[in-house]
Write an enzyme that holds these catalytic residues in place. Structure first.
Site, short mmCIF file in Angstrom:
data_model
loop_
_atom_site.label_atom_id
_atom_site.label_comp_id
_atom_site.label_asym_id
_atom_site.label_seq_id
_atom_site.Cartn_x
_atom_site.Cartn_y
_atom_site.Cartn_z
N TRP A 117 0.88 -1.10 0.39
CA TRP A 117 -0.20 0.07 0.23
C TRP A 117 0.76 1.20 0.15
O TRP A 117 0.99 2.38 -0.89
CB TRP A 117 -0.81 0.54 0.89
N LYS A 156 -5.26 -0.08 8.51
CA LYS A 156 -6.05 -0.58 9.18
C LYS A 156 -6.45 -1.77 10.25
O LYS A 156 -5.54 -2.29 10.04
CB LYS A 156 -7.34 -1.21 8.34
N GLY A 188 -10.86 3.13 2.29
CA GLY A 188 -11.92 2.93 1.17
C GLY A 188 -11.87 1.61 0.56
O GLY A 188 -10.58 1.04 0.63
N LYS A 235 -14.10 -4.61 8.88
CA LYS A 235 -14.36 -5.04 7.43
C LYS A 235 -13.69 -6.67 7.90
O LYS A 235 -13.83 -7.54 7.22
CB LYS A 235 -14.69 -4.66 6.91
N ASP A 259 -15.93 -0.88 1.70
CA ASP A 259 -14.67 -1.41 2.10
C ASP A 259 -15.02 -3.48 2.12
O ASP A 259 -14.05 -4.00 1.87
CB ASP A 259 -14.07 -1.23 3.06
N SER A 279 -7.19 -10.17 -0.53
CA SER A 279 -7.29 -9.96 0.83
C SER A 279 -6.86 -10.98 1.26
O SER A 279 -7.14 -12.52 1.53
CB SER A 279 -8.90 -9.76 0.32
N ARG A 280 -5.39 -10.57 2.66
CA ARG A 280 -5.43 -11.51 3.44
C ARG A 280 -6.13 -11.92 3.95
O ARG A 280 -6.06 -13.34 4.47
CB ARG A 280 -3.52 -11.21 3.41
N ASN A 281 -6.81 -10.95 4.79
CA ASN A 281 -8.06 -11.46 5.75
C ASN A 281 -8.80 -13.03 5.07
O ASN A 281 -8.66 -13.37 5.78
CB ASN A 281 -8.72 -10.84 6.05
N VAL A 336 0.84 -9.74 7.23
CA VAL A 336 0.19 -10.03 8.52
C VAL A 336 -0.85 -9.89 8.53
O VAL A 336 -1.99 -8.84 7.44
CB VAL A 336 0.65 -8.12 9.70
N1 LIG Z 1 -2.25 -3.65 0.34
C1 LIG Z 1 -3.05 -3.26 0.46
O1 LIG Z 1 -4.39 -3.18 -1.01
C2 LIG Z 1 -3.93 -1.94 1.14
C3 LIG Z 1 -4.98 -1.46 0.70
C4 LIG Z 1 -5.66 -0.31 2.15
C5 LIG Z 1 -5.06 -0.18 3.33
N2 LIG Z 1 -4.02 -0.47 3.46
C6 LIG Z 1 -3.34 -0.97 4.90
O2 LIG Z 1 -2.15 -0.77 4.63
C7 LIG Z 1 -1.11 -0.71 5.68
C8 LIG Z 1 -0.31 -1.40 5.47
O3 LIG Z 1 -0.43 -2.42 4.02
P1 LIG Z 1 0.42 -3.27 3.62
O4 LIG Z 1 -0.38 -4.08 2.46
O5 LIG Z 1 1.53 -2.14 2.40
O6 LIG Z 1 0.92 -3.96 4.56
P2 LIG Z 1 2.26 -4.82 4.13
O7 LIG Z 1 2.42 -6.38 4.83
O8 LIG Z 1 3.01 -5.16 2.85
O9 LIG Z 1 3.65 -4.07 4.85
C9 LIG Z 1 3.40 -3.52 5.72
C10 LIG Z 1 4.69 -2.68 6.03
O10 LIG Z 1 4.67 -2.38 7.17
C11 LIG Z 1 6.25 -2.54 7.19
N3 LIG Z 1 7.07 -2.82 8.61
C12 LIG Z 1 6.92 -4.22 8.83
N4 LIG Z 1 7.68 -4.40 9.88
C13 LIG Z 1 7.51 -3.15 10.66
C14 LIG Z 1 8.23 -2.77 11.88
N5 LIG Z 1 9.24 -3.52 12.93
N6 LIG Z 1 8.35 -1.43 12.23
C15 LIG Z 1 8.09 -1.00 11.45
N7 LIG Z 1 6.84 -1.02 10.23
C16 LIG Z 1 7.33 -1.95 10.11
C17 LIG Z 1 7.00 -2.39 6.29
O11 LIG Z 1 7.52 -1.84 5.51
C18 LIG Z 1 6.16 -2.82 5.90
O12 LIG Z 1 6.45 -3.84 4.42
C19 LIG Z 1 -2.12 -2.24 6.53
O13 LIG Z 1 -2.99 -1.73 7.91
C20 LIG Z 1 -2.93 -2.21 5.44
O14 LIG Z 1 -4.51 -2.80 6.47
C21 LIG Z 1 -3.98 -1.70 2.46
#
Ligand SMILES: NC(=O)c1ccc[n+]([C@@H]2O[C@H](COP(=O)([O-])OP(=O)(O)OC[C@H]3O[C@@H](n4cnc5c(N)ncnc54)[C@H](O)[C@@H]3O)[C@@H](O)[C@H]2O)c1
Length: 337
Positions: free
Chosen positions: A12, A106, A134, A189, A242, A252-254, A277
């Site tokens: 993201w 989120k 969103g 969600k 969403d 969706s990983r969930n 995660v």
């Molecule tokens: N992937 C999506 O499509 C999407 C869309 C909307 C919202 N989100 C939300 O955005 C957030 C990030 O999602 P993502 O898909 O990029 O997750 P991801 O699992 O790809 O990345 C998470 C990031 O967190 C950081 N991280 C990991 N360990 C860490 C630590 N110990 N200290 C500090 N930073 C650390 C790293 O930069 C890692 O890449 C989540 O809360 C997710 O719910 C994701």
């Protein structure tokens, strides 16, 4: 054009960095993980989180948080929700009064039951914490597929400023002052998506999925209204929007973790297999605690907790949901004679 910073180089964070770069802003990406920074500096791709999407050379990638956040108009908090507090803590002494921090993670924090902007404000009371949320999978935003989101801020001026930074011909942004409603929809969600995945894993059909989505948003909205949120937020992009995308999509990983659990995997096995995660697992406990705190019944979320943490079989959970006390679909309606 604005100087902006994105904290977190997962799927993201990268998708939003590319979007803002395409909009002409100067973007700096930061990660706490050396491996992630090295990978991006070397290949310009995060193969694990967003395979195939190249981070343009104009986007600066750094592991120096001071360099990343100094003199930035906005800072985007894009780490996984479990790391929002520790990342906000790292910003102490680096950000000024009124600094706009846009949370895109989120989740609800275990223990405090704070939303992510509340966690940020707890660490950095002087900042202006807003949310962007969103139906927006990184995989699709990274490819420039048409997507809509909502920015939630307490004041319109901030909301419009953030709207202007992200808005493009493939990323439409709305504004909404109901920050807490947006955050609740975005985090809860994930719990319903686990339930939807479990139903898929059990081999149930579209009827079951539709029931989970509809009764799921009902549950989230009931809690949200008890917490002072606007019910209309839950009928919007950050609520039902969403929830639909999360329950329906293999991105969706969930949902993917839920499918594995529905097929008989343990929680640990499912999380290991998904290799990311699974935030709904944490939000499930927090949601239940919020339900208790605000005296709101959350039957689907309760059953997800029992399946995840109390060894209840997924099948038994569904039967108990189907046979629980008979109720009206919509409460407080007048009946004719
Ligand atoms: N992937 C999506 O499509 C999407 C869309 C909307 C919202 N989100 C939300 O955005 C957030 C990030 O999602 P993502 O898909 O990029 O997750 P991801 O699992 O790809 O990345 C998470 C990031 O967190 C950081 N991280 C990991 N360990 C860490 C630590 N110990 N200290 C500090 N930073 C650390 C790293 O930069 C890692 O890449 C989540 O809360 C997710 O719910 C994701």
């Amino acid at each position: 054009m604005a100087n902006v910073s994105v904290l977190g180089c997962g799927g993201w964070g990268i998708a939003l960095a590319i979007l803002m770069n395409n909009n002409g802003h100067n973007v700096t990406l930061w990660s706490a993980l050396d491996s992630e920074v090295e990978m991006l500096l070397k290949n310009r791709i995060n193969e694990k989180s967003l395979p195939g999407i190249v981070v343009p050379e104009e986007i600066k990638v750094t592991e120096d948080i001071k360099e990343a956040v100094t003199d930035k108009e906005v800072i985007v908090m894009a780490v996984a929700s479990a790391y929002v507090r520790s990342t906000a803590n790292k910003l102490k002494g680096l950000v000024n009064e009124g600094q706009i921090i846009i949370d895109v993670a989120k989740g609800i924090e275990d223990g405090t039951l704070y939303t992510m902007t509340e966690v940020i404000k707890d660490e950095l009371p002087m900042v202006n914490a807003v949310v962007l949320s969103g139906p927006s999978h990184a995989e699709e935003v990274g490819k420039g597929l048409p997507t809509t989101c909502v920015v939630g801020a307490k004041d319109r001026e901030t909301a419009v400023k953030v709207q202007n930074i992200f808005m493009s011909d493939c990323f439409r942004v709305y504004t909404n002052p109901d920050v807490k409603g947006i955050e609740l929809g975005g985090s809860l969600k994930n719990v319903i998506a686990l339930a939807a995945g479990i139903a898929d894993g059990l081999g149930y059909g579209d009827n079951t999925k539709a029931a989970l989505i509809t009764r799921g948003i009902h549950e989230i909205a009931r809690l949200g209204v008890a917490m002072g949120c606007n019910i209309a937020t839950f009928t919007g992009l950050t609520g039902i929007g969403d929830l639909i995308v999360t329950c329906a999509s293999m991105h969706s990983r969930n949902r993917r973790a839920g499918i594995l659990i529905g097929k008989g995997a343990s929680l640990d096995e499912a999380v290991k297999e998904v290799q990311m995660v699974v935030e709904g697992v944490y939000s499930a406990k927090a949601a239940l605690a919020l339900g208790e705190k605000y005296n709101v019944s959350l039957p689907i979320i309760e059953k997800v907790n029992q399946v995840l943490f109390d060894n209840m079989s997924a099948k038994e959970a569904v039967i108990e949901l189907m046979l629980r006390d008979k109720i009206d679909e919509i409460t407080n309606q007048e009946w004719g004679e």
